[in-house]
Design an enzyme around this catalytic site. Structure first.
Site, PDB file in Angstrom:
ATOM      1  N   TRP A   1     -15.477  12.093 -12.938  1.00  0.00           N
ATOM      2  CA  TRP A   1     -14.685  11.573 -11.790  1.00  0.00           C
ATOM      3  C   TRP A   1     -13.914  12.911 -11.171  1.00  0.00           C
ATOM      4  CZ3 TRP A   1      -9.659  12.917 -12.318  1.00  0.00           C
ATOM      5  CH2 TRP A   1      -8.985  12.987 -13.759  1.00  0.00           C
TER       6      TRP A   1
ATOM      7  N   ASN B   1     -10.321   3.290   2.891  1.00  0.00           N
ATOM      8  CA  ASN B   1     -10.018   2.961   1.593  1.00  0.00           C
ATOM      9  C   ASN B   1     -11.098   2.174   1.039  1.00  0.00           C
ATOM     10  OD1 ASN B   1      -8.161   3.132  -0.732  1.00  0.00           O
ATOM     11  ND2 ASN B   1      -8.281   0.803  -0.537  1.00  0.00           N
TER      12      ASN B   1
ATOM     13  N   GLU C   1       0.778  -1.126   0.074  1.00  0.00           N
ATOM     14  CA  GLU C   1       0.018   0.089  -0.018  1.00  0.00           C
ATOM     15  C   GLU C   1       1.032   1.188   0.173  1.00  0.00           C
ATOM     16  OE1 GLU C   1      -3.347  -0.053  -0.530  1.00  0.00           O
ATOM     17  OE2 GLU C   1      -3.029  -2.002  -0.734  1.00  0.00           O
TER      18      GLU C   1
ATOM     19  N   TRP D   1      -9.078   8.136  -7.804  1.00  0.00           N
ATOM     20  CA  TRP D   1     -10.238   8.425  -8.860  1.00  0.00           C
ATOM     21  C   TRP D   1     -10.153   7.888 -10.216  1.00  0.00           C
ATOM     22  CZ3 TRP D   1     -15.070   9.757  -7.639  1.00  0.00           C
ATOM     23  CH2 TRP D   1     -15.205  10.365  -6.220  1.00  0.00           C
TER      24      TRP D   1
ATOM     25  N   TRP E   1     -20.691  12.324 -19.853  1.00  0.00           N
ATOM     26  CA  TRP E   1     -21.322  12.424 -18.160  1.00  0.00           C
ATOM     27  C   TRP E   1     -22.604  13.055 -18.078  1.00  0.00           C
ATOM     28  CZ3 TRP E   1     -18.113   9.618 -15.721  1.00  0.00           C
ATOM     29  CH2 TRP E   1     -16.719   9.552 -15.981  1.00  0.00           C
TER      30      TRP E   1
ATOM     31  N   TRP F   1       1.956   1.783  -3.309  1.00  0.00           N
ATOM     32  CA  TRP F   1       0.799   2.485  -4.331  1.00  0.00           C
ATOM     33  C   TRP F   1       1.091   3.798  -4.211  1.00  0.00           C
ATOM     34  CZ3 TRP F   1      -2.534   1.007  -7.932  1.00  0.00           C
ATOM     35  CH2 TRP F   1      -2.973  -0.195  -8.119  1.00  0.00           C
TER      36      TRP F   1
END
Ligand code: FAD
Length: 470
Positions: free
Chosen positions: A352, A334, A268, A375, A299, A271
């Site tokens: 987003w 998360n 993590e 996102w 959208w 990441w």
């Protein structure tokens, strides 16, 4: 003549393991400087909790510096002007700063490097941006090979960490903005700022949390993660030190579960590195889809739906609980970040970037690289993105990761009387049972603003169309 250097603090509000500070300490005098950047203060003026966390962090850093014979110098303005001005005022030889992957910061730093002797050090990430490349020297766009390469190159070890300075010689009397003038409100009760608190959290997590991390990290209602993100965001603890300690925890683990916990936590942390590397190599992600295939996606961007999502009134308990947690505390788990992001983008077909911006306003840990990465991952538009057809089902996610509905009850007390099964989908409760529980859907809690099954198909069609438009 006494030589002096400025330690320009940006995302490194700490004294332990700080390469920029260590480098500045080669000089006889060191001036710790923080510039309140007018541009960033304006851009993030709605992010009150994060700003307050930063201001509290500066106060704590000043206290820590004073214990070592130093103090924090705070100036306000445009760094393009403030930094050259203070360099000349103090006749400083050099400025040392930790590198930053953010496109705005990089542009600012490049311009400033033409004006003053500005030397960048590592320390923001475990692996400095740009250091993990494929054999052909191109950047990774998929996490797992990035991680494998980062590990194969050799992660930092204990002896790579910079030691805590005992004394920081700073000349007295340098003009500084008073820290008392900065807003005083507490950042967020759950996140006291400062290096001491960051280190306390790290130690507590290593002692009590890391061994079970892999087993517990996805359950949103229990404290199964480190809650260190805001501290890593502002460098109150270094990511390198966290990685070193994760590796040590793996070595010390007494069973396979403990090793897995440490490996997963290190993953993590990587990441975070990965998304910063992506931002470094592909700065356009801050504005646009990484994958232009979806640039033509249509959208819906319905303002009422967006408002319902922001305020936690979509009628989907797990989504609403998470958004209320975010609004109230400045933090979200998360798993629920992924659920609410998927819901906004894929159930409501809202761009987003709307969600990304809202998160940046609310999150104490709001970080442009990780937030954008999260996102774009959720929207399926990013580098290592969830495939477009992966659409989180908010009901089954809730049933799986909030087994007894405790998380929902904590954030939506009006649903508390519902039983463990029905609390995940209250619209399915019969009128009689609603009466009996004293919870009337539509009166005490909203009806769902969209039917997930319908929304799922609508999104699959919209993404398919965008792919065909190419
Ligand atoms: C839509 C979305 C937006 C996000 N926005 C942010 C953000 O603005 N700032 C932020 O720090 N994280 C963000 N994340 C990542 C992640 O949700 C948080 O880092 C994590 O929940 C923080 O809790 P923790 O410190 O207990 O994490 P832990 O589980 O203890 O993990 C340790 C550290 O690793 C890093 N980390 C963990 N997961 C991720 C991840 N998926 N991506 C990047 N870094 C990670 C964080 O620095 C975290 O503190 C986002 C995720 C999503 C899906």
């Amino acid at each position: 003549m006494t030589t002096s250097a400025i330690w320009w603090i940006r995302r490194d509000l700490r004294l332990h393991d700080n390469p920029a500070l260590t480098a500045a300490l080669q000089f006889e005098q060191v001036i710790p400087l923080f510039i309140l950047d007018d541009h960033l203060l304006e851009k993030y003026k709605k992010a009150e909790r994060r700003l307050a966390f930063l201001f509290d962090g500066l106060r704590r850093l000043d206290e820590d510096l004073r214990k070592r014979g130093s103090y924090l110098v705070v100036r306000r303005g445009n760094p393009d002007q403030v930094l050259p001005q203070i360099v000349s005022e103090l006749n400083a030889h050099s400025v040392f700063a930790q590198d930053d992957t953010n496109p705005y910061a990089r542009q600012r730093d490049q311009l400033l490097a033409e004006e003053v002797r500005l030397i960048f050090t590592a320390g923001t990430l475990i692996c400095p941006a740009g250091s993990v490349l494929k054999d052909d020297q191109t950047p990774y766009t998929v996490f797992t090979p990035f991680k494998k390469n980062a590990i194969a190159r050799g992660l930092p070890q204990e002896h790579d960490l910079d030691s805590l300075p005992i004394h920081i010689p700073t000349p007295p009397g340098i003009q500084t903005k008073s820290l008392d003038d900065l807003p005083q409100q507490t950042a967020a009760a759950l996140f006291p700022a400062g290096e001491a608190e960051a280190r306390r959290r790290l130690e507590t997590f290593l002692a009590d949390g890391i061994a079970d991390y892999s087993a517990k990290r996805n359950f949103m209602g229990i404290p199964g993660t480190s809650q260190l993100s805001a501290y890593l965001r502002f460098g109150m603890v270094s990511a390198r030190e966290a990685a070193v300690k994760a590796i040590a925890a793996r070595e010390a683990a007494v069973n396979a579960e403990g090793k897995k916990g440490a490996d997963t936590w290190l993953s993590e942390l990587l990441w975070r590195d990965f998304f910063n590397h992506v931002e470094f190599h592909f700065p356009h992600v801050q504005e646009k889809n990484f994958n232009p295939t979806y640039d033509s996606l249509e959208w819906l961007n319905n303002a009422e739906d967006f408002e319902a999502w922001c305020t936690g009134h979509t009628g989907y308990p797990v989504v609403d609980a998470a958004m209320r947690q975010l609004n109230e505390t400045g933090w979200m788990h998360n798993r629920t970040r992924m659920i609410v992001a998927s819901f906004l983008v894929k159930d409501l077909l809202i761009d987003w970037r709307w969600g990304e911006k809202y998160f940046m306003e609310k999150l104490v840990d709001g970080d442009p690289a990780s937030n954008n990465g999260g996102w774009q991952w959720s929207a399926g538009t990013g580098t290592d993105a969830a495939p477009y057809f992966r659409i989180f089902n908010p009901i089954s996610q809730s049933q799986k990761f909030d087994l007894q509905g405790d998380y929902i009850r904590r954030w939506i007390p009006e649903l508390a009387p519902l039983n463990d099964k029905l609390i995940h989908a209250p619209w399915e409760v019969s009128a009689v049972d609603q009466q009996a529980a004293g919870v009337i859907i539509g009166r005490d809690y909203p009806e769902p603003i969209i039917i997930h099954k319908f929304a799922r198909q609508r999104t699959l069609d919209a993404y398919k169309q965008a792919r065909e438009n190419g």
